[in-house]
Design a protein around this motif. Structure first.
Motif, mmCIF file in Angstrom:
data_model
loop_
_atom_site.group_PDB
_atom_site.id
_atom_site.type_symbol
_atom_site.label_atom_id
_atom_site.label_comp_id
_atom_site.label_asym_id
_atom_site.label_seq_id
_atom_site.Cartn_x
_atom_site.Cartn_y
_atom_site.Cartn_z
ATOM 1 N N LEU A 20 10.353 -13.672 59.052
ATOM 2 C CA LEU A 20 9.582 -12.088 58.954
ATOM 3 C C LEU A 20 9.642 -11.753 57.790
ATOM 4 O O LEU A 20 10.098 -12.450 56.593
ATOM 5 N N THR A 21 8.581 -10.764 57.602
ATOM 6 C CA THR A 21 8.717 -10.113 56.497
ATOM 7 C C THR A 21 9.089 -8.774 56.177
ATOM 8 O O THR A 21 9.454 -8.455 56.966
ATOM 9 N N GLY A 22 9.665 -8.363 54.721
ATOM 10 C CA GLY A 22 10.988 -6.437 54.845
ATOM 11 C C GLY A 22 12.127 -6.603 56.264
ATOM 12 O O GLY A 22 12.184 -6.032 56.215
ATOM 13 N N GLY A 23 12.214 -7.886 55.155
ATOM 14 C CA GLY A 23 13.601 -8.086 56.202
ATOM 15 C C GLY A 23 14.446 -7.576 54.705
ATOM 16 O O GLY A 23 16.355 -7.761 55.504
ATOM 17 N N ALA A 24 15.155 -7.015 53.756
ATOM 18 C CA ALA A 24 15.847 -6.928 53.262
ATOM 19 C C ALA A 24 16.233 -5.560 53.081
ATOM 20 O O ALA A 24 17.551 -5.135 52.894
ATOM 21 N N LEU A 25 15.594 -4.782 53.756
ATOM 22 C CA LEU A 25 16.240 -3.142 54.256
ATOM 23 C C LEU A 25 15.643 -2.217 55.679
ATOM 24 O O LEU A 25 14.703 -3.416 56.352
ATOM 25 N N GLY A 26 15.967 -1.543 56.113
ATOM 26 C CA GLY A 26 15.727 -0.953 57.004
ATOM 27 C C GLY A 26 15.178 -2.031 58.652
ATOM 28 O O GLY A 26 16.535 -2.259 58.460
ATOM 29 N N ILE A 27 14.730 -1.320 58.844
ATOM 30 C CA ILE A 27 14.545 -2.390 60.362
ATOM 31 C C ILE A 27 14.609 -3.826 60.269
ATOM 32 O O ILE A 27 15.162 -4.101 61.257
ATOM 33 N N GLY A 28 14.093 -4.128 59.311
ATOM 34 C CA GLY A 28 14.026 -5.446 59.011
ATOM 35 C C GLY A 28 15.244 -6.522 58.388
ATOM 36 O O GLY A 28 15.224 -7.218 59.015
ATOM 37 N N SER A 29 15.753 -5.884 57.749
ATOM 38 C CA SER A 29 17.023 -6.418 58.153
ATOM 39 C C SER A 29 18.132 -5.847 59.107
ATOM 40 O O SER A 29 19.336 -6.612 59.074
ATOM 41 N N GLU A 30 18.208 -4.294 59.598
ATOM 42 C CA GLU A 30 18.456 -5.195 61.271
ATOM 43 C C GLU A 30 18.115 -5.941 62.176
ATOM 44 O O GLU A 30 18.460 -6.442 62.405
ATOM 45 N N LEU A 31 17.032 -6.252 61.833
ATOM 46 C CA LEU A 31 16.358 -7.254 62.576
ATOM 47 C C LEU A 31 16.698 -9.149 62.377
ATOM 48 O O LEU A 31 17.086 -9.630 62.982
ATOM 49 N N VAL A 32 17.200 -9.108 61.153
ATOM 50 C CA VAL A 32 17.260 -10.324 60.453
ATOM 51 C C VAL A 32 19.281 -10.236 61.017
ATOM 52 O O VAL A 32 19.251 -11.269 60.942
ATOM 53 N N ARG A 33 19.746 -9.057 60.887
ATOM 54 C CA ARG A 33 21.771 -9.265 61.763
ATOM 55 C C ARG A 33 21.412 -9.481 62.751
ATOM 56 O O ARG A 33 21.994 -10.020 63.193
ATOM 57 N N LEU A 34 20.606 -9.217 63.524
ATOM 58 C CA LEU A 34 20.182 -8.880 64.923
ATOM 59 C C LEU A 34 20.156 -10.433 65.606
ATOM 60 O O LEU A 34 20.904 -11.463 66.293
ATOM 61 N N LEU A 35 18.930 -11.099 64.676
ATOM 62 C CA LEU A 35 18.673 -12.509 64.862
ATOM 63 C C LEU A 35 19.412 -13.614 64.883
ATOM 64 O O LEU A 35 20.002 -14.458 65.223
ATOM 65 N N HIS A 36 20.310 -12.969 63.516
ATOM 66 C CA HIS A 36 21.743 -14.588 63.421
ATOM 67 C C HIS A 36 22.539 -14.094 64.298
ATOM 68 O O HIS A 36 23.064 -15.036 64.485
ATOM 69 N N SER A 37 22.716 -12.648 64.716
ATOM 70 C CA SER A 37 23.563 -12.904 65.624
ATOM 71 C C SER A 37 23.716 -13.029 66.505
ATOM 72 O O SER A 37 24.522 -13.941 67.107
ATOM 73 N N GLY A 45 11.458 -13.109 53.668
ATOM 74 C CA GLY A 45 11.002 -12.603 52.534
ATOM 75 C C GLY A 45 10.720 -10.828 52.240
ATOM 76 O O GLY A 45 11.150 -9.808 53.672
ATOM 77 N N ASP A 46 10.964 -10.323 50.971
ATOM 78 C CA ASP A 46 10.903 -9.343 50.801
ATOM 79 C C ASP A 46 10.383 -9.566 48.970
ATOM 80 O O ASP A 46 10.928 -9.819 48.262
ATOM 81 N N ILE A 47 10.043 -8.042 48.601
ATOM 82 C CA ILE A 47 10.100 -7.662 47.406
ATOM 83 C C ILE A 47 11.623 -7.625 46.274
ATOM 84 O O ILE A 47 11.188 -7.351 45.516
ATOM 85 N N LEU A 48 12.207 -7.481 47.378
ATOM 86 C CA LEU A 48 13.805 -6.145 46.583
ATOM 87 C C LEU A 48 14.681 -7.617 46.605
ATOM 88 O O LEU A 48 15.594 -8.025 47.557
ATOM 89 N N ILE A 49 14.199 -7.871 45.150
ATOM 90 C CA ILE A 49 15.009 -9.356 45.785
ATOM 91 C C ILE A 49 16.725 -9.193 45.738
ATOM 92 O O ILE A 49 17.537 -10.118 46.153
ATOM 93 N N PRO A 50 17.469 -8.239 45.150
ATOM 94 C CA PRO A 50 18.996 -8.105 44.814
ATOM 95 C C PRO A 50 19.133 -7.726 46.630
ATOM 96 O O PRO A 50 20.112 -8.572 47.176
ATOM 97 N N GLN A 51 19.021 -7.297 47.270
ATOM 98 C CA GLN A 51 19.165 -6.480 48.712
ATOM 99 C C GLN A 51 19.208 -7.836 49.451
ATOM 100 O O GLN A 51 19.959 -8.572 50.830
ATOM 101 N N GLY A 52 17.607 -8.281 49.104
ATOM 102 C CA GLY A 52 17.350 -9.667 50.368
ATOM 103 C C GLY A 52 18.694 -11.004 49.435
ATOM 104 O O GLY A 52 19.411 -11.306 51.161
#
Length: 311
Positions: A20-37, A45-52
């Motif tokens: 998935l793309t846009g996973g560092a913040l917002g909807i994308g990061s919540e989706l990453v957490r949900l899928l991980h659980s 992927g994302d352009i926000l390196i520290p957050q990602g």
């Protein structure tokens, strides 16, 4: 519109490989957490390196055996950048089961500003950023997803621990995040709205083609969602008492679409944490807004056109 109730994830996403793309913040990061659980291996992927990197590090520390969470800097408007994300997933796990294009921005310039003059209008507007991220990105992502999703795990892949423990599945999916602005008017957001209409159109263009390859294609169209993109209108929205989505609400709908094996070619409007399918209503009422004869002729024409093989 028919209500879409996201099914319980249960074990449906356990061991699945998601890009998935846009996973560092917002909807994308919540989706990453949900899928991980839910037990998925996630490559985001994302352009926000520290957050990602921070999110990947946090989740990796609590991953189950064989579960992988990797972040990769990804400029979604660049082909090679998207390719690197899919390659990382495939080389690590030997397959990709689900792909989600979440990345989006709203860097809007009013292209019909009343203050424009015969002189200032000569300067070309900066519309490339929004178009590249919001429309070019999903197009590039979908092209790659169509290939990687249909690959079978290599039988001699010694590096793919996930591929060895989980069989390939026919429940493959491509999910594109559009917006309510992708099917309604959005005054003042001409470029953003145009790009999100394009994402909706992309889903419609792919749904009958990719399902032949057993890849389901759907679009998500959230209304007001509490992310940094809407920070300028949050207070007035709250005062008006209008419903709002939390980022996790939209993430749950996306995850639900991923496991809903019968869902293909649908666009889901998400409002106040609830989702409704749009396409059924559009198709059912077509004779009313197009005309009965025109609708019949149109449907016949669609049958002649098929899925574009003869264009």
């Amino acid at each position: 519109m028919s209500r879409f109730e996201p099914p319980e994830l249960g074990t449906h996403l356990q061991g699945k490989v998601v890009v998935l793309t846009g996973g560092a913040l917002g909807i994308g990061s919540e989706l990453v957490r949900l899928l991980h659980s839910a037990g998925s291996s996630i490559f985001f992927g994302d352009i926000l390196i520290p957050q990602g990197e921070s999110l990947a590090s946090e989740l990796s520390s609590s991953s189950k055996p064989g579960q992988v969470v990797k972040f990769l800097y990804t400029n979604v408007s660049d082909h090679l950048s998207n390719l690197g994300l899919f390659d990382l997933a495939y080389k690590t796990c030997g397959r990709v089961d689900h792909a989600v294009s979440v990345a989006g921005i709203n860097k809007e310039e009013n292209i019909v500003d009343g203050d424009l003059t015969l002189e200032s209008v000569r300067k070309e507007p900066n519309i490339n950023a929004s178009l590249n991220v919001n429309l070019k990105g999903p197009i590039l992502f979908s092209r790659l997803a169509s290939v990687y999703l249909r690959q079978q795990p290599p039988t001699n892949d010694k590096t793919s621990s996930t591929a060895k423990t989980e069989p390939a599945t026919k429940n493959k999916s491509l999910t594109l995040v559009s917006s309510v602005a992708g099917f309604t008017e959005a005054p003042g957001l001409a470029v953003y709205s145009s790009s999100k209409h394009g994402v909706y159109g992309l889903m419609r263009a792919l749904r009958k083609v990719l399902i032949k390859q057993e890849i389901r294609t759907n679009a998500i169209c959230p209304w007001m969602t509490e992310t940094r993109m809407v920070s300028g209108i949050e207070e007035s929205w709250k005062e008006a008492g209008l419903p709002r989505n939390k980022a996790i609400d939209v993430a749950r709908v996306i995850a639900g679409v991923m496991v809903a094996e019968s869902l293909n070619g649908e666009a889901l409007y998400v409002e106040g944490g609830r989702a409704w399918g749009i396409e059924e209503g559009i198709e059912r009422t077509q004779p009313q807004w197009m005309g009965e004869k025109q609708s019949r002729d149109f449907q016949k024409g669609q049958e002649v056109l098929g899925t574009g093989e003869n264009w």
